[in-house]
Design a protein around this motif. Sequence first.
Motif, PDB file in Angstrom:
ATOM      1  N   MET A 142      25.901  17.632  11.490  1.00 39.26           N
ATOM      2  CA  MET A 142      25.763  17.770  12.938  1.00 39.26           C
ATOM      3  C   MET A 142      26.433  16.614  13.670  1.00 39.26           C
ATOM      4  O   MET A 142      26.559  15.507  13.139  1.00 39.26           O
ATOM      5  N   ASP A 143      26.851  16.879  14.891  1.00 41.40           N
ATOM      6  CA  ASP A 143      27.383  15.834  15.755  1.00 41.40           C
ATOM      7  C   ASP A 143      26.249  14.859  16.065  1.00 41.40           C
ATOM      8  O   ASP A 143      25.242  15.252  16.654  1.00 41.40           O
ATOM      9  N   PRO A 144      26.373  13.594  15.659  1.00 44.93           N
ATOM     10  CA  PRO A 144      25.266  12.652  15.887  1.00 44.93           C
ATOM     11  C   PRO A 144      24.838  12.555  17.351  1.00 44.93           C
ATOM     12  O   PRO A 144      23.659  12.324  17.635  1.00 44.93           O
ATOM     13  N   SER A 145      25.802  12.753  18.284  1.00 46.37           N
ATOM     14  CA  SER A 145      25.465  12.588  19.694  1.00 46.37           C
ATOM     15  C   SER A 145      24.491  13.647  20.196  1.00 46.37           C
ATOM     16  O   SER A 145      23.900  13.489  21.266  1.00 46.37           O
ATOM     17  N   THR A 146      24.313  14.732  19.435  1.00 49.03           N
ATOM     18  CA  THR A 146      23.347  15.768  19.827  1.00 49.03           C
ATOM     19  C   THR A 146      21.938  15.456  19.331  1.00 49.03           C
ATOM     20  O   THR A 146      21.003  16.194  19.660  1.00 49.03           O
ATOM     21  N   MET A 147      21.799  14.392  18.564  1.00 50.81           N
ATOM     22  CA  MET A 147      20.500  14.105  17.959  1.00 50.81           C
ATOM     23  C   MET A 147      19.620  13.300  18.911  1.00 50.81           C
ATOM     24  O   MET A 147      19.323  12.122  18.706  1.00 50.81           O
ATOM     25  N   VAL A 148      19.228  13.973  19.981  1.00 49.98           N
ATOM     26  CA  VAL A 148      18.300  13.384  20.953  1.00 49.98           C
ATOM     27  C   VAL A 148      17.140  14.339  21.235  1.00 49.98           C
ATOM     28  O   VAL A 148      16.240  14.010  21.997  1.00 49.98           O
ATOM     29  N   PHE A 149      17.158  15.512  20.595  1.00 53.22           N
ATOM     30  CA  PHE A 149      16.187  16.562  20.909  1.00 53.22           C
ATOM     31  C   PHE A 149      15.020  16.565  19.929  1.00 53.22           C
ATOM     32  O   PHE A 149      15.175  16.241  18.750  1.00 53.22           O
ATOM     33  N   PHE A 150      13.863  16.963  20.443  1.00 52.34           N
ATOM     34  CA  PHE A 150      12.670  17.088  19.610  1.00 52.34           C
ATOM     35  C   PHE A 150      11.710  18.031  20.317  1.00 52.34           C
ATOM     36  O   PHE A 150      12.026  18.560  21.391  1.00 52.34           O
ATOM     37  N   THR A 151      10.552  18.272  19.728  1.00 57.28           N
ATOM     38  CA  THR A 151       9.554  19.134  20.353  1.00 57.28           C
ATOM     39  C   THR A 151       8.320  18.314  20.700  1.00 57.28           C
ATOM     40  O   THR A 151       8.134  17.193  20.193  1.00 57.28           O
ATOM     41  N   LEU A 152       7.482  18.876  21.531  1.00 54.55           N
ATOM     42  CA  LEU A 152       6.315  18.139  22.008  1.00 54.55           C
ATOM     43  C   LEU A 152       5.388  17.743  20.871  1.00 54.55           C
ATOM     44  O   LEU A 152       4.748  16.692  20.921  1.00 54.55           O
ATOM     45  N   LYS A 153       5.332  18.541  19.813  1.00 49.35           N
ATOM     46  CA  LYS A 153       4.447  18.202  18.690  1.00 49.35           C
ATOM     47  C   LYS A 153       4.942  16.969  17.932  1.00 49.35           C
ATOM     48  O   LYS A 153       4.179  16.332  17.189  1.00 49.35           O
ATOM     49  N   ASP A 154       6.226  16.616  18.103  1.00 50.46           N
ATOM     50  CA  ASP A 154       6.770  15.413  17.467  1.00 50.46           C
ATOM     51  C   ASP A 154       6.380  14.137  18.208  1.00 50.46           C
ATOM     52  O   ASP A 154       6.567  13.029  17.677  1.00 50.46           O
ATOM     53  N   LEU A 155       5.881  14.294  19.429  1.00 44.40           N
ATOM     54  CA  LEU A 155       5.648  13.139  20.290  1.00 44.40           C
ATOM     55  C   LEU A 155       4.278  12.519  19.993  1.00 44.40           C
ATOM     56  O   LEU A 155       3.322  12.665  20.751  1.00 44.40           O
ATOM     57  N   LYS A 156       4.194  11.800  18.886  1.00 47.78           N
ATOM     58  CA  LYS A 156       2.931  11.185  18.471  1.00 47.78           C
ATOM     59  C   LYS A 156       3.225   9.893  17.729  1.00 47.78           C
ATOM     60  O   LYS A 156       4.284   9.730  17.108  1.00 47.78           O
ATOM     61  N   ILE A 157       2.284   8.990  17.786  1.00 49.52           N
ATOM     62  CA  ILE A 157       2.455   7.688  17.151  1.00 49.52           C
ATOM     63  C   ILE A 157       2.671   7.869  15.654  1.00 49.52           C
ATOM     64  O   ILE A 157       2.028   8.697  15.008  1.00 49.52           O
ATOM     65  N   GLY A 158       3.633   7.119  15.109  1.00 50.92           N
ATOM     66  CA  GLY A 158       3.948   7.183  13.691  1.00 50.92           C
ATOM     67  C   GLY A 158       4.998   8.205  13.326  1.00 50.92           C
ATOM     68  O   GLY A 158       5.512   8.186  12.201  1.00 50.92           O
ATOM     69  N   GLU A 159       5.367   9.101  14.253  1.00 51.52           N
ATOM     70  CA  GLU A 159       6.392  10.103  13.970  1.00 51.52           C
ATOM     71  C   GLU A 159       7.760   9.437  13.869  1.00 51.52           C
ATOM     72  O   GLU A 159       8.114   8.569  14.674  1.00 51.52           O
ATOM     73  N   THR A 160       8.545   9.831  12.871  1.00 53.77           N
ATOM     74  CA  THR A 160       9.889   9.290  12.667  1.00 53.77           C
ATOM     75  C   THR A 160      10.908  10.397  12.837  1.00 53.77           C
ATOM     76  O   THR A 160      10.718  11.504  12.329  1.00 53.77           O
ATOM     77  N   MET A 161      11.987  10.099  13.551  1.00 57.65           N
ATOM     78  CA  MET A 161      13.041  11.094  13.764  1.00 57.65           C
ATOM     79  C   MET A 161      14.382  10.394  13.941  1.00 57.65           C
ATOM     80  O   MET A 161      14.442   9.251  14.417  1.00 57.65           O
ATOM     81  N   PRO A 162      15.490  11.042  13.538  1.00 58.04           N
ATOM     82  CA  PRO A 162      16.813  10.455  13.781  1.00 58.04           C
ATOM     83  C   PRO A 162      17.197  10.624  15.246  1.00 58.04           C
ATOM     84  O   PRO A 162      17.065  11.703  15.811  1.00 58.04           O
ATOM     85  N   ILE A 163      17.663   9.545  15.873  1.00 60.84           N
ATOM     86  CA  ILE A 163      18.018   9.572  17.292  1.00 60.84           C
ATOM     87  C   ILE A 163      19.341   8.839  17.489  1.00 60.84           C
ATOM     88  O   ILE A 163      19.590   7.788  16.903  1.00 60.84           O
ATOM     89  N   TYR A 164      20.160   9.408  18.353  1.00 59.86           N
ATOM     90  CA  TYR A 164      21.433   8.785  18.746  1.00 59.86           C
ATOM     91  C   TYR A 164      21.240   8.124  20.107  1.00 59.86           C
ATOM     92  O   TYR A 164      20.894   8.784  21.079  1.00 59.86           O
ATOM     93  N   PHE A 165      21.461   6.802  20.170  1.00 56.53           N
ATOM     94  CA  PHE A 165      21.468   6.071  21.439  1.00 56.53           C
ATOM     95  C   PHE A 165      22.817   5.379  21.572  1.00 56.53           C
ATOM     96  O   PHE A 165      23.118   4.448  20.834  1.00 56.53           O
ATOM     97  N   ARG A 166      23.649   5.852  22.497  1.00 59.02           N
ATOM     98  CA  ARG A 166      24.933   5.190  22.683  1.00 59.02           C
ATOM     99  C   ARG A 166      24.704   3.842  23.355  1.00 59.02           C
ATOM    100  O   ARG A 166      23.801   3.680  24.178  1.00 59.02           O
ATOM    101  N   LYS A 167      25.562   2.883  23.017  1.00 62.80           N
ATOM    102  CA  LYS A 167      25.422   1.521  23.526  1.00 62.80           C
ATOM    103  C   LYS A 167      26.793   1.053  23.987  1.00 62.80           C
ATOM    104  O   LYS A 167      27.708   0.892  23.182  1.00 62.80           O
ATOM    105  N   ARG A 168      26.912   0.867  25.286  1.00 68.83           N
ATOM    106  CA  ARG A 168      28.199   0.514  25.867  1.00 68.83           C
ATOM    107  C   ARG A 168      28.058  -0.692  26.781  1.00 68.83           C
ATOM    108  O   ARG A 168      27.009  -0.926  27.370  1.00 68.83           O
ATOM    109  N   ASP A 169      29.145  -1.408  26.905  1.00 67.97           N
ATOM    110  CA  ASP A 169      29.212  -2.530  27.829  1.00 67.97           C
ATOM    111  C   ASP A 169      29.229  -1.974  29.254  1.00 67.97           C
ATOM    112  O   ASP A 169      30.150  -1.238  29.618  1.00 67.97           O
ATOM    113  N   PRO A 170      28.226  -2.271  30.062  1.00 67.62           N
ATOM    114  CA  PRO A 170      28.203  -1.711  31.418  1.00 67.62           C
ATOM    115  C   PRO A 170      29.404  -2.106  32.266  1.00 67.62           C
ATOM    116  O   PRO A 170      29.770  -1.387  33.197  1.00 67.62           O
TER     117      PRO A 170
END
Length: 268
Positions: free
Chosen positions: A39-67
């Motif tokens: 998969m395109d790593p930049s699309t890896m920002v999505f999840f479902t509400l059931k994933d939103l809990k303490i201790g849950e681990t998921m792959p996430i893409y956060f771009r980091k750029r010089d403002p």
Amino acid sequence: MGLRFSVWNLLLSLLFLCAPVLSENLHDSHSIPSHMNHMDPSTMVFFTLKDLKIGETMPIYFRKRDPSAYPQALPREEADSIPFSLKQLPYLLQFFSFSDDSPLAKAMEGTLNHCEVPPIEGETKICATSLESMLDFVHGTFGLETKFRVLSTKFLTKSATIFQNYTILQVPKPMVAPKMVACHIMPYPYAIFYCHSQMTENKLFGVSLGGDNGDRVEAVAVCHIDTSHWSRDHASFRVLGIEPGSSHVCHFFQADNIVYIPAPTYHD
């Protein structure tokens, strides 16, 4: 175009006060699930509400750029003097001295195409070409007299890693947001923000994340409850393996996104 960009640049700078100056030069996929490698790593920002809990681990893409590398913003008067439409693309390429087959020309065409797609049912949208037009849209959504808060994802540590596993460190914090406006920066010779608001129900959260490499991120996330009117081609459905309307869709905002919500009102 001059250097008359202090108000816009101040707003953009505020978004990055807690963010280090980073280059987007590493793709650390260590321990990313193998079925996601295609998969395109930049699309890896999505999840479902059931994933939103303490201790849950998921792959996430956060771009980091010089403002400081972001395109400069124009005052409304100057922005309004430049055409902003797909049919004017040949003139615009000549105006900015871009060749027809250049990557910059393709990026401009993509942005103009995206901006001219009609909104989905229950959505209002604008491509803001100036800070003034962005704030007009926010006031039009919330009401002229409504005060508002500005939210964004913040990086708390310095790292060049843009894709890795993150673990939710604390119970996610719900935010009271009867309405919200999300603005996403678009590729263009000067600052363009795609801003939109949906009348359907959304849930907004603040999420504390810890990366495999020790990164810390205070992220803003939204869950869209009704996705029945979304296109089947939306990246979230491919990532999550679901159909439009079959489930809510949540996603993290990138650090260069701006989220507006009405400020809480207090009564005696």
